[in-house]
Design a protein around this motif. Sequence first.
Motif, PDB file in Angstrom:
ATOM      1  N   ASN A 155       0.822  -1.210   0.000  1.00 23.92           N
ATOM      2  CA  ASN A 155       0.000   0.000   0.000  1.00 23.92           C
ATOM      3  C   ASN A 155       0.856   1.261   0.000  1.00 23.92           C
ATOM      4  O   ASN A 155       0.502   2.264  -0.613  1.00 23.92           O
ATOM      5  N   ASN A 156       1.989   1.204   0.684  1.00 24.46           N
ATOM      6  CA  ASN A 156       2.925   2.324   0.685  1.00 24.46           C
ATOM      7  C   ASN A 156       3.416   2.610  -0.732  1.00 24.46           C
ATOM      8  O   ASN A 156       3.560   3.769  -1.126  1.00 24.46           O
ATOM      9  N   GLN A 157       3.641   1.567  -1.510  1.00 21.66           N
ATOM     10  CA  GLN A 157       4.094   1.754  -2.890  1.00 21.66           C
ATOM     11  C   GLN A 157       3.003   2.387  -3.758  1.00 21.66           C
ATOM     12  O   GLN A 157       3.306   3.177  -4.652  1.00 21.66           O
ATOM     13  N   ILE A 158       1.758   2.062  -3.484  1.00 28.18           N
ATOM     14  CA  ILE A 158       0.658   2.689  -4.231  1.00 28.18           C
ATOM     15  C   ILE A 158       0.626   4.192  -3.944  1.00 28.18           C
ATOM     16  O   ILE A 158       0.505   5.005  -4.853  1.00 28.18           O
ATOM     17  N   VAL A 159       0.763   4.565  -2.680  1.00 27.66           N
ATOM     18  CA  VAL A 159       0.764   5.983  -2.317  1.00 27.66           C
ATOM     19  C   VAL A 159       2.013   6.668  -2.869  1.00 27.66           C
ATOM     20  O   VAL A 159       1.958   7.833  -3.268  1.00 27.66           O
ATOM     21  N   ALA A 160       3.133   5.958  -2.930  1.00 24.60           N
ATOM     22  CA  ALA A 160       4.344   6.525  -3.533  1.00 24.60           C
ATOM     23  C   ALA A 160       4.111   6.835  -5.011  1.00 24.60           C
ATOM     24  O   ALA A 160       4.596   7.852  -5.525  1.00 24.60           O
ATOM     25  N   GLN A 161       3.364   5.974  -5.699  1.00 30.09           N
ATOM     26  CA  GLN A 161       3.000   6.239  -7.099  1.00 30.09           C
ATOM     27  C   GLN A 161       2.159   7.510  -7.188  1.00 30.09           C
ATOM     28  O   GLN A 161       2.374   8.341  -8.065  1.00 30.09           O
ATOM     29  N   LEU A 162       1.188   7.650  -6.286  1.00 29.15           N
ATOM     30  CA  LEU A 162       0.353   8.847  -6.249  1.00 29.15           C
ATOM     31  C   LEU A 162       1.212  10.079  -5.998  1.00 29.15           C
ATOM     32  O   LEU A 162       1.064  11.098  -6.680  1.00 29.15           O
ATOM     33  N   SER A 163       2.127   9.977  -5.056  1.00 23.95           N
ATOM     34  CA  SER A 163       3.021  11.089  -4.732  1.00 23.95           C
ATOM     35  C   SER A 163       3.860  11.481  -5.940  1.00 23.95           C
ATOM     36  O   SER A 163       4.032  12.666  -6.235  1.00 23.95           O
ATOM     37  N   GLY A 164       4.371  10.485  -6.660  1.00 21.18           N
ATOM     38  CA  GLY A 164       5.165  10.761  -7.861  1.00 21.18           C
ATOM     39  C   GLY A 164       4.352  11.485  -8.921  1.00 21.18           C
ATOM     40  O   GLY A 164       4.828  12.435  -9.545  1.00 21.18           O
ATOM     41  N   GLU A 165       3.120  11.041  -9.124  1.00 17.78           N
ATOM     42  CA  GLU A 165       2.246  11.692 -10.101  1.00 17.78           C
ATOM     43  C   GLU A 165       1.932  13.129  -9.693  1.00 17.78           C
ATOM     44  O   GLU A 165       1.913  14.032 -10.527  1.00 17.78           O
ATOM     45  N   MET A 166       1.672  13.342  -8.406  1.00 19.07           N
ATOM     46  CA  MET A 166       1.356  14.683  -7.929  1.00 19.07           C
ATOM     47  C   MET A 166       2.588  15.588  -8.007  1.00 19.07           C
ATOM     48  O   MET A 166       2.482  16.768  -8.323  1.00 19.07           O
ATOM     49  N   HIS A 167       3.761  15.017  -7.749  1.00 20.34           N
ATOM     50  CA  HIS A 167       5.002  15.787  -7.864  1.00 20.34           C
ATOM     51  C   HIS A 167       5.231  16.212  -9.317  1.00 20.34           C
ATOM     52  O   HIS A 167       5.612  17.349  -9.590  1.00 20.34           O
ATOM     53  N   THR A 168       4.961  15.307 -10.248  1.00 21.69           N
ATOM     54  CA  THR A 168       5.054  15.633 -11.675  1.00 21.69           C
ATOM     55  C   THR A 168       4.081  16.753 -12.029  1.00 21.69           C
ATOM     56  O   THR A 168       4.385  17.604 -12.868  1.00 21.69           O
ATOM     57  N   GLY A 169       2.933  16.786 -11.369  1.00 20.25           N
ATOM     58  CA  GLY A 169       1.930  17.831 -11.590  1.00 20.25           C
ATOM     59  C   GLY A 169       2.253  19.141 -10.891  1.00 20.25           C
ATOM     60  O   GLY A 169       1.473  20.085 -10.957  1.00 20.25           O
ATOM     61  N   GLY A 170       3.390  19.200 -10.191  1.00 20.14           N
ATOM     62  CA  GLY A 170       3.821  20.442  -9.561  1.00 20.14           C
ATOM     63  C   GLY A 170       3.462  20.592  -8.091  1.00 20.14           C
ATOM     64  O   GLY A 170       3.573  21.687  -7.539  1.00 20.14           O
ATOM     65  N   PHE A 171       3.042  19.498  -7.440  1.00 17.70           N
ATOM     66  CA  PHE A 171       2.682  19.566  -6.029  1.00 17.70           C
ATOM     67  C   PHE A 171       3.726  18.841  -5.190  1.00 17.70           C
ATOM     68  O   PHE A 171       4.104  17.720  -5.502  1.00 17.70           O
ATOM     69  N   ASP A 172       4.163  19.497  -4.117  1.00 18.88           N
ATOM     70  CA  ASP A 172       5.112  18.894  -3.184  1.00 18.88           C
ATOM     71  C   ASP A 172       4.326  18.051  -2.182  1.00 18.88           C
ATOM     72  O   ASP A 172       3.404  18.555  -1.535  1.00 18.88           O
ATOM     73  N   MET A 173       4.690  16.788  -2.095  1.00 16.38           N
ATOM     74  CA  MET A 173       3.934  15.866  -1.243  1.00 16.38           C
ATOM     75  C   MET A 173       4.886  14.839  -0.666  1.00 16.38           C
ATOM     76  O   MET A 173       5.607  14.172  -1.396  1.00 16.38           O
ATOM     77  N   GLU A 174       4.905  14.723   0.651  1.00 15.07           N
ATOM     78  CA  GLU A 174       5.763  13.755   1.332  1.00 15.07           C
ATOM     79  C   GLU A 174       4.887  12.693   1.979  1.00 15.07           C
ATOM     80  O   GLU A 174       3.879  13.015   2.612  1.00 15.07           O
ATOM     81  N   ILE A 175       5.248  11.426   1.799  1.00  9.59           N
ATOM     82  CA  ILE A 175       4.459  10.359   2.415  1.00  9.59           C
ATOM     83  C   ILE A 175       5.127   9.899   3.702  1.00  9.59           C
ATOM     84  O   ILE A 175       6.345   9.915   3.830  1.00  9.59           O
TER      85      ILE A 175
END
Length: 166
Positions: free
Chosen positions: A98-118
């Motif tokens: 599940n952590n890897q799924i959220v890491a994928q989400l974080s990567g996508e959001m980072h690509t979209g210009g949002f800073d997000m730390e899990i």
Amino acid sequence: MDPLLDEKIVLTLSQIFPEYFREVLEVDARREAFGPSKNEGICYESCTCVEFTGEINGKLFIAMDGYTKLKLLPRIAKSFQIDPTTKTTSSSVIMEFNNQIVAQLSGEMHTGGFDMEIHPPENLSNKMIPVDFSKYRQYILIYFLKAVKEKSYLGRIYLILLMQKF
């Protein structure tokens, strides 16, 4: 946070979750339902929470019943190259998945210009987690799971997204 940003996150999650399941587990994850929710609490047999902070603050709960967990666990163990006959904690394997799924989400959001730390995942299986609607907006996505090769039913998985209000 604004509801439009929430919608972007829900749409991004709706895209990466089924893709990840198909690529890693060879499981079709077909979305059955999604939308805002007002459930006052979260309680499932198997439940993992991954919190994220930064420009986007919230929590993602990935939950399922015992049947679905038993069906998915061997597939998840295989994806991590873990021998399912060895003594490993099933909850830690599911938490890392599940952590890897959220890491994928974080990567996508980072690509979209949002800073997000899990943050590290937390096992909340069989616990009642109250939802404070004065602090969070809640969204739920429900997926029907089916094995690609065997064409067998694997259960349902629930994604509950809590987005922090400001």
